[in-house]
Structures are given as structure tokens and as C-alpha cells.
Design an enzyme around this catalytic site. Structure first.
Site, PDB file in Angstrom:
ATOM      1  N   LYS A 143       0.870  -1.180   0.000  1.00 45.20           N
ATOM      2  CA  LYS A 143       0.000   0.000   0.000  1.00 45.20           C
ATOM      3  C   LYS A 143       0.906   1.229   0.000  1.00 45.20           C
ATOM      4  O   LYS A 143       1.384   1.668   1.044  1.00 45.20           O
ATOM      5  CB  LYS A 143      -0.861  -0.031   1.260  1.00 45.20           C
ATOM      6  N   GLU A 147       9.096   1.401  10.915  1.00 45.94           N
ATOM      7  CA  GLU A 147      10.174   2.325  10.517  1.00 45.94           C
ATOM      8  C   GLU A 147       9.568   3.717  10.547  1.00 45.94           C
ATOM      9  O   GLU A 147       8.805   4.079   9.641  1.00 45.94           O
ATOM     10  CB  GLU A 147      10.657   1.994   9.093  1.00 45.94           C
ATOM     11  N   CYS A 166      13.857  10.302   6.356  1.00 45.00           N
ATOM     12  CA  CYS A 166      13.598  10.046   7.783  1.00 45.00           C
ATOM     13  C   CYS A 166      14.842  10.233   8.647  1.00 45.00           C
ATOM     14  O   CYS A 166      14.757  10.642   9.796  1.00 45.00           O
ATOM     15  CB  CYS A 166      13.068   8.634   7.951  1.00 45.00           C
ATOM     16  N   GLU A 179      10.092  16.568  13.983  1.00 46.30           N
ATOM     17  CA  GLU A 179      10.584  16.284  12.633  1.00 46.30           C
ATOM     18  C   GLU A 179       9.940  17.254  11.640  1.00 46.30           C
ATOM     19  O   GLU A 179       8.721  17.369  11.579  1.00 46.30           O
ATOM     20  CB  GLU A 179      10.195  14.848  12.258  1.00 46.30           C
TER      21      GLU A 179
HETATM   22  P1  NAD Z   1       2.271   8.877   6.917  1.00 42.25           P
HETATM   23  O1  NAD Z   1       2.355   8.216   8.237  1.00 42.25           O
HETATM   24  O2  NAD Z   1       1.358  10.024   6.762  1.00 42.25           O
HETATM   25  O3  NAD Z   1       1.798   7.795   5.795  1.00 42.25           O
HETATM   26  C1  NAD Z   1       2.526   6.617   5.560  1.00 42.25           C
HETATM   27  C2  NAD Z   1       1.603   5.577   4.949  1.00 42.25           C
HETATM   28  O4  NAD Z   1       0.595   5.203   5.900  1.00 42.25           O
HETATM   29  C3  NAD Z   1       0.855   6.060   3.709  1.00 42.25           C
HETATM   30  O5  NAD Z   1       0.777   5.019   2.770  1.00 42.25           O
HETATM   31  C4  NAD Z   1      -0.531   6.387   4.270  1.00 42.25           C
HETATM   32  O6  NAD Z   1      -1.562   6.318   3.303  1.00 42.25           O
HETATM   33  C5  NAD Z   1      -0.676   5.296   5.310  1.00 42.25           C
HETATM   34  N1  NAD Z   1      -1.647   5.584   6.380  1.00 42.25           N
HETATM   35  C6  NAD Z   1      -2.039   6.798   6.847  1.00 42.25           C
HETATM   36  N2  NAD Z   1      -2.939   6.633   7.850  1.00 42.25           N
HETATM   37  C7  NAD Z   1      -3.102   5.307   8.018  1.00 42.25           C
HETATM   38  C8  NAD Z   1      -3.884   4.504   8.912  1.00 42.25           C
HETATM   39  N3  NAD Z   1      -4.697   5.053   9.823  1.00 42.25           N
HETATM   40  N4  NAD Z   1      -3.793   3.152   8.812  1.00 42.25           N
HETATM   41  C9  NAD Z   1      -2.974   2.578   7.904  1.00 42.25           C
HETATM   42  N5  NAD Z   1      -2.213   3.287   7.022  1.00 42.25           N
HETATM   43  C10 NAD Z   1      -2.282   4.638   7.088  1.00 42.25           C
HETATM   44  O7  NAD Z   1       3.756   9.259   6.507  1.00 42.25           O
HETATM   45  P2  NAD Z   1       4.240  10.082   5.209  1.00 42.25           P
HETATM   46  O8  NAD Z   1       3.929  11.524   5.395  1.00 42.25           O
HETATM   47  O9  NAD Z   1       3.793   9.387   3.983  1.00 42.25           O
HETATM   48  O10 NAD Z   1       5.840   9.852   5.307  1.00 42.25           O
HETATM   49  C11 NAD Z   1       6.678  10.656   6.063  1.00 42.25           C
HETATM   50  C12 NAD Z   1       7.077   9.961   7.351  1.00 42.25           C
HETATM   51  O11 NAD Z   1       7.674   8.692   7.069  1.00 42.25           O
HETATM   52  C13 NAD Z   1       8.129  10.743   8.116  1.00 42.25           C
HETATM   53  O12 NAD Z   1       7.807  10.768   9.479  1.00 42.25           O
HETATM   54  C14 NAD Z   1       9.416   9.947   7.872  1.00 42.25           C
HETATM   55  O13 NAD Z   1      10.387  10.108   8.876  1.00 42.25           O
HETATM   56  C15 NAD Z   1       8.883   8.547   7.812  1.00 42.25           C
HETATM   57  N6  NAD Z   1       9.819   7.653   7.119  1.00 42.25           N
HETATM   58  C16 NAD Z   1      10.542   6.762   7.868  1.00 42.25           C
HETATM   59  C17 NAD Z   1      11.483   5.933   7.242  1.00 42.25           C
HETATM   60  C18 NAD Z   1      12.329   4.969   8.052  1.00 42.25           C
HETATM   61  O14 NAD Z   1      13.028   4.165   7.435  1.00 42.25           O
HETATM   62  N7  NAD Z   1      12.318   5.011   9.358  1.00 42.25           N
HETATM   63  C19 NAD Z   1      11.676   6.025   5.859  1.00 42.25           C
HETATM   64  C20 NAD Z   1      10.910   6.939   5.139  1.00 42.25           C
HETATM   65  C21 NAD Z   1       9.980   7.757   5.781  1.00 42.25           C
END
Ligand code: NAD
Length: 439
Positions: free
Chosen positions: A109, A184, A218, A329
Site C-alpha cells: 500500500k 520504521e 527520515c 521532525e
Molecule cells: P504517513 O504516516 O502520513 O503515511 C505513511 C503511509 O501510511 C501512507 O501510505 C498512508 O496512506 C498510510 N496511512 C495513513 N494513515 C493510516 C492509517 N490510519 N492506517 C494505515 N495506514 C495509514 O507518513 P508520510 O507523510 O507518507 O511519510 C513521512 C514519514 O515517514 C516521516 O515521518 C518519515 O520520517 C517517515 N519515514 C521513515 C522511514 C524509516 O526508514 N524510518 C523512511 C521513510 C519515511
């Protein structure tokens, strides 16, 4: 079954092409790098998959000769892989490649803001003969497409990459069914620069560590800690370097509708993925200003870019540890700076965060680097660099940056369950009671 991605090319203007852009500019281009990394990740896990059978039935040494025991590693089953918008294809590959290598069936997803390259991956998998249904791409919003996966009784595991807030919701939902998860999550990683360094080298790694891919990473080392004796020279060097280098290395990936697919373009400035993210970054900067921090450079939209979601690379000083810009962040091109006097103070400031993803130390004294490495509360430590990432090495955080490890052999273990098999290997009766026949 192992799959191999047959190309290291980019989909530009409706056809696959060699990543020629890399040759045109001397600076590493994150988009072509990402495609190379995706291919490398699949190749790496294809090799691990081939070695997996040889590792089956690993014997376990027991204290009784009448028994033998071994371990089977089996696929976990159906796994849901939920990924963010930054590095949209690579974050998918980090999960899809090991999940398939382990023998799982996967539902990927991707983020609603950047799904197209993951749909392309599905096409590639079809081309190389992955059986239908083994990899499924489910696009949609988080609450509509992601949340049902987390709570679905037939999903055996959720591997999530995204914000800590969403991760917490997914964990709560998966907990209802005691469903395993790996997380992650976000970060607010520190980089410590000691006084014994070559300032030009330190500048390059510090700026790369925070501004690579516009800070939308991240592990961005977005909290700079500099020894007080070199702060002025450091800031001079950074200010001089940051504008010309960063402006000339910029590019953006624009995700159009499915028909026009993905277009790679160069942009002279810094782009955010969406209007919402752009506003969020500017709000962080405004709050920092209102809380008393100084915007040393950047802090606004580049004047020559009147449309689009652009933010200048921004360096903020006079930061206190209670300010939002220090604690939260940003996920944008914003570096905040503090000074320290002693090694202990640097470590205390570095660990002063709820997060624990990455941390970097820059010093010529390798013994000091070793001490600081051990003291860092983080899952990934860089010495005299920041951000390089290899698919052979484990990736993941501690504290609110998550748990579980991706990449390397650890990434494969994420999708395997361990079955203990113990066999009684003698004809002698166990002797719990005397056999009635012998009475
Ligand atoms: P986000 O949490 O908004 O969304 C991530 C994913 O989760 C998307 O596919 C979204 O549609 C889905 N999602 C949202 N709400 C959900 C729910 N209630 N249930 C299930 N799925 C849901 O994050 P983002 O804005 O897309 O990405 C940025 C974040 O990701 C930052 O905090 C960044 O640090 C983190 N990130 C971490 C890593 C790592 O390796 N630790 C790598 C890349 C990004």
C-alpha cells in the site's frame, strides 16, 4: 521464488531510458540513485533467497542424546506493506524484495501522494513471471486502504514505514489480533561536529546529511551540534556553500496521472511533495522565528520561483532545546544549529529527543568517534559521513523511531517465522510409566 528487476532505467516521457541525467551533472542525482538502489535491493534479496534453502533444518544442540532438534524458517504468510511518499519506490522495494524472497504473499500500500512507481513495479513483476496474486498493489488513502489492512484477520503481519503518529494507530489496530508489526518511523537525528575537523569536509557531510532529497528523508541529520570554538567558521563555510551547491543540485520527481506516468525534471530550488507539506515546512520556520530563533539563511520561498511548492534550504541558529524546531521532525530542508563545549554535553544534546533513528559524528579522533558511537541512542550511526545507506546493513530505529530492522539478513527475518522441530530418535520407551505389557 526470487525475482530480478530487469532494468536500471528510468521511465521518462513514456519509455524506459538510460539514466543519462546522472552524466549531465556532477552531483549525485537522487532519482537515478533511487532506481539503482531498487534494482540492487532486488538483486541482493534474490541472492539471499537462493541461500535460504541451504540454511533450512539448522541443527540445535540439545543436552539429551535421545532427541535431535532443528529449525525450519517459513514464510509468515500474507504481509501488508504500508509505505510513505518519500523514496516511494525504494521504500516499497525494501519491503517487497525480502517479503517475496521469504516466500510471503504481499500487499503493498504505497502513499496516496506517490503511488505510480509502485504500480510500475507490479508491471515489471508481471513481465518477469511472478505468479498472479503474489504481489498486489493497493492504492488509496491511509484510512480507506491502509487501516483495513492493519485490522484484517487474514493479514499475518504489517510492515510499516511512515510517521510515528500513523505507526501508533497501526500498532493499536494490529494489537487487537496480536498481529506482528515492524515499524520504521520518523526521526530528528543529530550530527556532532568536533573542533578537530577539516571544515570543508564537515560542511559537505552536514549539508548533504540534512538537505539531500530536500530534507525529506527520515534519517536527515537535521540537528547540528558544533563545538563552540569553530561555530563561526562552520557557519561561514555552510552559508557560502549551501546556497550555490544546493540550488544547482536540485531536481524534482513529478507524479502525473497514470497515462503520462512519471516525469523527471530539473528545478532550481527546493520542492515539497505537496501543498500541505510545503505549508507545514513554512509553519515550522515561522514558529521557530516566533519562539526566538534566528533564520541564518533561507527560510522562505525562493524569489525566482513564483509557483510550485518550493522552500529555500534553511539554517536556523539561536535554538533552545524546548523549541519545536529542535524537538519535532520537519521533513523538509531545515537545519537547526546548537553549540557544545564538551563531549559529554554533545552526547546529552544529541540524545535529547524522543526519536532514535540516525546519528552522525564528524571528528579526526577515531577513539572519540568510537566513544560517541556507543553513547548515541540510535539505530544507525555514521562516522565522518551522514546518510550513506547500503542494502547489506541493518536499517531501523529505537525509541519513537520504531523497532524491527529492514535491509540485510535482518530484513529477511522480518518475513520469516521460526519453527522448532524436535524428534525422539531412540526405540527405547520414554519411561514416564512402565508399559502395561511388561507388568
Ligand atoms: P504517513 O504516516 O502520513 O503515511 C505513511 C503511509 O501510511 C501512507 O501510505 C498512508 O496512506 C498510510 N496511512 C495513513 N494513515 C493510516 C492509517 N490510519 N492506517 C494505515 N495506514 C495509514 O507518513 P508520510 O507523510 O507518507 O511519510 C513521512 C514519514 O515517514 C516521516 O515521518 C518519515 O520520517 C517517515 N519515514 C521513515 C522511514 C524509516 O526508514 N524510518 C523512511 C521513510 C519515511
Amino acid at each position: 521464488m526470487a525475482i530480478r528487476v530487469p532494468t536500471r532505467q528510468l521511465f521518462i516521457g513514456g519509455e524506459w531510458r538510460e539514466p543519462i541525467l546522472k552524466k549531465r551533472i556532477p552531483i549525485i542525482n537522487p532519482a537515478t540513485e533511487q532506481i539503482d538502489d531498487v534494482a540492487g535491493c532486488f538483486e541482493y534479496y534474490a541472492d539471499l533467497a537462493e541461500g535460504l534453502d541451504a540454511k533450512q533444518k539448522a541443527p540445535v544442540s540439545l543436552p539429551m542424546e535421545t532427541f535431535k532438534s532443528y529449525v525450519l524458517k517459513e514464510p509468515l504468510g500474507v504481509v501488508a506493506l504500508i509505505t510513505p511518499w518519500n523514496y516511494p519506490l525504494l521504500m516499497g522495494a525494501w519491503k517487497v524484495a525480502p517479503a517475496l524472497a521469504a516466500g510471503c504473499t504481499a500487499i503493498l500500500k504505497p502513499s496516496e501522494l506517490a503511488s505510480v512507481t509502485c504500480l510500475e513495479l507490479a508491471d515489471v513483476c508481471r513481465e518477469v513471471g511472478l505468479p498472479p496474486g503474489v504481489l498486489n498493489i493497493l492504492t488509496g488513502f491511509g484510512t480507506e486502504a491502509g487501516a483495513p489492512l492493519a485490522s484484517h484477520p487474514h493479514v499475518d503481519k504489517v510492515a510499516f514505514t511512515g510517521s510515528s503518529a500513523t505507526g501508533s494507530k497501526i500498532m493499536a489496530s494490529a494489537a487487537q489480533m496480536i498481529k506482528p508489526v515492524s515499524m520504521e518511523l520518523g526521526g530528528k537525528s543529530p550530527i556532532i561536529v568536533f573542533e578537530d575537523v577539516d571544515l570543508d569536509k564537515a560542511a559537505e557531510w552536514t549539508l548533504f546529511g540534512c538537505f539531500w532529497t530536500n530534507g525529506q528523508i527520515c534519517s536527515a541529520t537535521s540537528r547540528l551540534l558544533v563545538h563552540v570554538s569553530v561555530i563561526l567558521s562552520v557557519l561561514n563555510t555552510y552559508q557560502m556553500t549551501s546556497q550555490p551547491v544546493l540550488y544547482s543540485s536540485c531536481f524534482g520527481l513529478i507524479f502525473h496521472d497514470l497515462k503520462s506516468r512519471v516525469e523527471l525534471i530539473f528545478l532550481w530550488g527546493y520542492i515539497s511533495v505537496s501543498g500541505g507539506q510545503y505549508e507545514k515546512v513554512l509553519e515550522f520556520i515561522a514558529t521557530a522565528k516566533s519562539e526566538g530563533a534566528t533564520i541564518l539563511s533561507g527560510g522562505d520561498r525562493p524569489q525566482h520561483l513564483t509557483t510550485g511548492f518550493f522552500v529555500e534550504p534553511t539554517i536556523i541558529t539561536d535554538v533552545t532545546t524546548s523549541m519545536q524546531i529542535w524537538r519535532e521532525e520537519v521533513f523538509g530542508p531545515v537545519l537547526c544549529v546548537k553549540t557544545f563545549g564538551t563531549e559529554d554535553e554533545a552526547i546529552e544534546l544529541a540524545n535529547d529527543t524522543h526519536y532514535g533513528l540516525g546519528a552522525a559524528v564528524i571528528s579526526n579522533d577515531l577513539e572519540r568517534c568510537d566513544r560517541v558511537t556507543k553513547a548515541f541512542r540510535a539505530g544507525v550511526v555514521w562516522i565522518n559521513c551522514s546518510q550513506p545507506c547500503f542494502c547489506q546493513a541493518p536499517w531501523g530505529g529505537i525509541k519513537r523511531s520504531g523497532f524491527g530492522r529492514e535491509l540485510g539478513e535482518w530484513g529477511l527475518e522480518n518475513y520469516l517465522s521460526v519453527k522448532q522441530v524436535t524428534q525422539y530418535i531412540t526405540d527405547e520407551p520414554w519411561g514416564w510409566y512402565q508399559s502395561p505389557a511388561k507388568l
